[in-house]
Design a protein around this motif. Structure first.
Motif, PDB file in Angstrom:
ATOM      1  N   VAL A  62      26.295 -27.910  12.682  1.00 24.64           N
ATOM      2  CA  VAL A  62      25.368 -27.710  13.788  1.00 24.64           C
ATOM      3  C   VAL A  62      26.143 -27.114  14.951  1.00 24.64           C
ATOM      4  O   VAL A  62      27.289 -27.510  15.198  1.00 24.64           O
ATOM      5  CB  VAL A  62      24.740 -29.059  14.227  1.00 24.64           C
ATOM      6  N   SER A  63      25.536 -26.160  15.649  1.00 24.27           N
ATOM      7  CA  SER A  63      26.207 -25.591  16.822  1.00 24.27           C
ATOM      8  C   SER A  63      25.186 -25.358  17.925  1.00 24.27           C
ATOM      9  O   SER A  63      23.994 -25.204  17.662  1.00 24.27           O
ATOM     10  CB  SER A  63      26.910 -24.283  16.466  1.00 24.27           C
ATOM     11  N   LYS A  64      25.688 -25.325  19.140  1.00 22.88           N
ATOM     12  CA  LYS A  64      24.822 -25.080  20.282  1.00 22.88           C
ATOM     13  C   LYS A  64      25.627 -24.378  21.369  1.00 22.88           C
ATOM     14  O   LYS A  64      26.720 -24.807  21.713  1.00 22.88           O
ATOM     15  CB  LYS A  64      24.240 -26.383  20.808  1.00 22.88           C
ATOM     16  N   GLU A  65      25.050 -23.296  21.902  1.00 22.80           N
ATOM     17  CA  GLU A  65      25.682 -22.591  23.018  1.00 22.80           C
ATOM     18  C   GLU A  65      25.188 -23.206  24.312  1.00 22.80           C
ATOM     19  O   GLU A  65      23.993 -23.464  24.477  1.00 22.80           O
ATOM     20  CB  GLU A  65      25.348 -21.100  22.988  1.00 22.80           C
ATOM     21  N   VAL A  66      26.122 -23.466  25.218  1.00 19.93           N
ATOM     22  CA  VAL A  66      25.789 -24.125  26.482  1.00 19.93           C
ATOM     23  C   VAL A  66      26.559 -23.491  27.631  1.00 19.93           C
ATOM     24  O   VAL A  66      27.574 -22.833  27.428  1.00 19.93           O
ATOM     25  CB  VAL A  66      26.097 -25.641  26.451  1.00 19.93           C
ATOM     26  N   GLU A  67      26.054 -23.731  28.826  1.00 14.24           N
ATOM     27  CA  GLU A  67      26.765 -23.343  30.044  1.00 14.24           C
ATOM     28  C   GLU A  67      27.341 -24.611  30.653  1.00 14.24           C
ATOM     29  O   GLU A  67      26.634 -25.612  30.805  1.00 14.24           O
ATOM     30  CB  GLU A  67      25.823 -22.684  31.042  1.00 14.24           C
ATOM     31  N   ILE A  68      28.598 -24.586  31.003  1.00 15.90           N
ATOM     32  CA  ILE A  68      29.260 -25.759  31.574  1.00 15.90           C
ATOM     33  C   ILE A  68      28.743 -25.979  32.992  1.00 15.90           C
ATOM     34  O   ILE A  68      28.812 -25.085  33.838  1.00 15.90           O
ATOM     35  CB  ILE A  68      30.786 -25.588  31.574  1.00 15.90           C
ATOM     36  N   ALA A  69      28.210 -27.179  33.242  1.00 19.96           N
ATOM     37  CA  ALA A  69      27.673 -27.526  34.556  1.00 19.96           C
ATOM     38  C   ALA A  69      28.615 -28.436  35.333  1.00 19.96           C
ATOM     39  O   ALA A  69      28.431 -28.639  36.523  1.00 19.96           O
ATOM     40  CB  ALA A  69      26.305 -28.189  34.406  1.00 19.96           C
ATOM     41  N   HIS A 119      31.623 -29.747  37.477  1.00 27.04           N
ATOM     42  CA  HIS A 119      32.504 -29.145  38.478  1.00 27.04           C
ATOM     43  C   HIS A 119      33.816 -29.914  38.459  1.00 27.04           C
ATOM     44  O   HIS A 119      33.776 -31.135  38.549  1.00 27.04           O
ATOM     45  CB  HIS A 119      31.873 -29.211  39.875  1.00 27.04           C
ATOM     46  N   PRO A 120      34.929 -29.328  38.249  1.00 28.16           N
ATOM     47  CA  PRO A 120      35.275 -27.906  38.252  1.00 28.16           C
ATOM     48  C   PRO A 120      35.250 -27.270  36.870  1.00 28.16           C
ATOM     49  O   PRO A 120      35.776 -26.180  36.677  1.00 28.16           O
ATOM     50  CB  PRO A 120      36.701 -27.924  38.794  1.00 28.16           C
ATOM     51  N   LEU A 148      38.438 -23.753  30.874  1.00 25.10           N
ATOM     52  CA  LEU A 148      36.994 -23.611  31.077  1.00 25.10           C
ATOM     53  C   LEU A 148      36.560 -24.074  32.461  1.00 25.10           C
ATOM     54  O   LEU A 148      36.900 -25.171  32.892  1.00 25.10           O
ATOM     55  CB  LEU A 148      36.248 -24.410  30.005  1.00 25.10           C
ATOM     56  N   SER A 149      35.800 -23.239  33.130  1.00 23.75           N
ATOM     57  CA  SER A 149      35.312 -23.540  34.472  1.00 23.75           C
ATOM     58  C   SER A 149      33.795 -23.683  34.476  1.00 23.75           C
ATOM     59  O   SER A 149      33.119 -23.268  33.530  1.00 23.75           O
ATOM     60  CB  SER A 149      35.692 -22.407  35.428  1.00 23.75           C
ATOM     61  N   LYS A 150      33.283 -24.226  35.560  1.00 28.25           N
ATOM     62  CA  LYS A 150      31.842 -24.342  35.732  1.00 28.25           C
ATOM     63  C   LYS A 150      31.219 -22.952  35.618  1.00 28.25           C
ATOM     64  O   LYS A 150      31.735 -21.986  36.186  1.00 28.25           O
ATOM     65  CB  LYS A 150      31.522 -24.948  37.099  1.00 28.25           C
ATOM     66  N   GLY A 151      30.148 -22.859  34.835  1.00 24.67           N
ATOM     67  CA  GLY A 151      29.464 -21.586  34.635  1.00 24.67           C
ATOM     68  C   GLY A 151      29.889 -20.837  33.387  1.00 24.67           C
ATOM     69  O   GLY A 151      29.202 -19.907  32.961  1.00 24.67           O
ATOM     70  N   ASP A 152      31.015 -21.233  32.784  1.00 28.66           N
ATOM     71  CA  ASP A 152      31.448 -20.596  31.535  1.00 28.66           C
ATOM     72  C   ASP A 152      30.502 -20.979  30.400  1.00 28.66           C
ATOM     73  O   ASP A 152      29.947 -22.079  30.378  1.00 28.66           O
ATOM     74  CB  ASP A 152      32.866 -21.030  31.152  1.00 28.66           C
ATOM     75  N   HIS A 153      30.337 -20.050  29.462  1.00 32.83           N
ATOM     76  CA  HIS A 153      29.509 -20.308  28.287  1.00 32.83           C
ATOM     77  C   HIS A 153      30.407 -20.582  27.086  1.00 32.83           C
ATOM     78  O   HIS A 153      31.371 -19.846  26.857  1.00 32.83           O
ATOM     79  CB  HIS A 153      28.599 -19.113  27.992  1.00 32.83           C
ATOM     80  N   VAL A 166      28.782 -31.895  28.872  1.00 29.12           N
ATOM     81  CA  VAL A 166      29.203 -30.670  29.578  1.00 29.12           C
ATOM     82  C   VAL A 166      28.084 -30.036  30.408  1.00 29.12           C
ATOM     83  O   VAL A 166      28.369 -29.252  31.311  1.00 29.12           O
ATOM     84  CB  VAL A 166      29.812 -29.599  28.636  1.00 29.12           C
ATOM     85  N   THR A 167      26.837 -30.398  30.134  1.00 28.39           N
ATOM     86  CA  THR A 167      25.730 -29.816  30.889  1.00 28.39           C
ATOM     87  C   THR A 167      25.220 -30.755  31.978  1.00 28.39           C
ATOM     88  O   THR A 167      24.297 -30.402  32.710  1.00 28.39           O
ATOM     89  CB  THR A 167      24.561 -29.439  29.968  1.00 28.39           C
ATOM     90  N   GLU A 168      25.831 -31.919  32.097  1.00 29.71           N
ATOM     91  CA  GLU A 168      25.410 -32.889  33.119  1.00 29.71           C
ATOM     92  C   GLU A 168      25.746 -32.367  34.498  1.00 29.71           C
ATOM     93  O   GLU A 168      26.877 -32.027  34.797  1.00 29.71           O
ATOM     94  CB  GLU A 168      26.138 -34.207  32.872  1.00 29.71           C
TER      95      GLU A 168
END
Length: 86
Positions: free
Chosen positions: A2-9, A11-12, A55-60, A81-83
């Motif tokens: 299973v995989s899922k693409e996410v944006e890191i929310a 900070h930092p 990896l920084s905030k906003g990275d996918h 990571v999306t919290e």
């Protein structure tokens, strides 16, 4: 698998303490955990691998889990990571 693409929310991002927390969470699962960013794929249970991505905030990223508890692993790690911090 299973995989899922996410944006890191976070900070930092997945630096130092959050990276260590991610690895601790990942190690609770039997499944193999991987993180992909671009052409790089690292073991999600390795602090050194995770730190190497810087990896920084906003990275996918794409989180991948493969094993008997893959669904639970994806749900928890994606949630982490999306919290959004308040």
């Amino acid at each position: 698998m299973v995989s899922k693409e996410v944006e890191i929310a976070l900070h930092p991002g997945l630096q130092a303490r959050p990276a260590a927390e991610f690895v601790q969470k990942a190690n609770r699962f039997v499944s193999h955990i991987f993180i992909e960013q671009g052409e790089k794929r690292i073991n999600g249970k390795s602090i050194m691998g995770l730190m190497s991505l810087a990896l920084s905030k906003g990275d996918h990223i794409t989180i991948i889990a493969d094993g008997t508890d893959e669904e639970t692993a994806i749900d928890e790690l994606v949630g982490f990571v999306t919290e959004k911090e308040e």
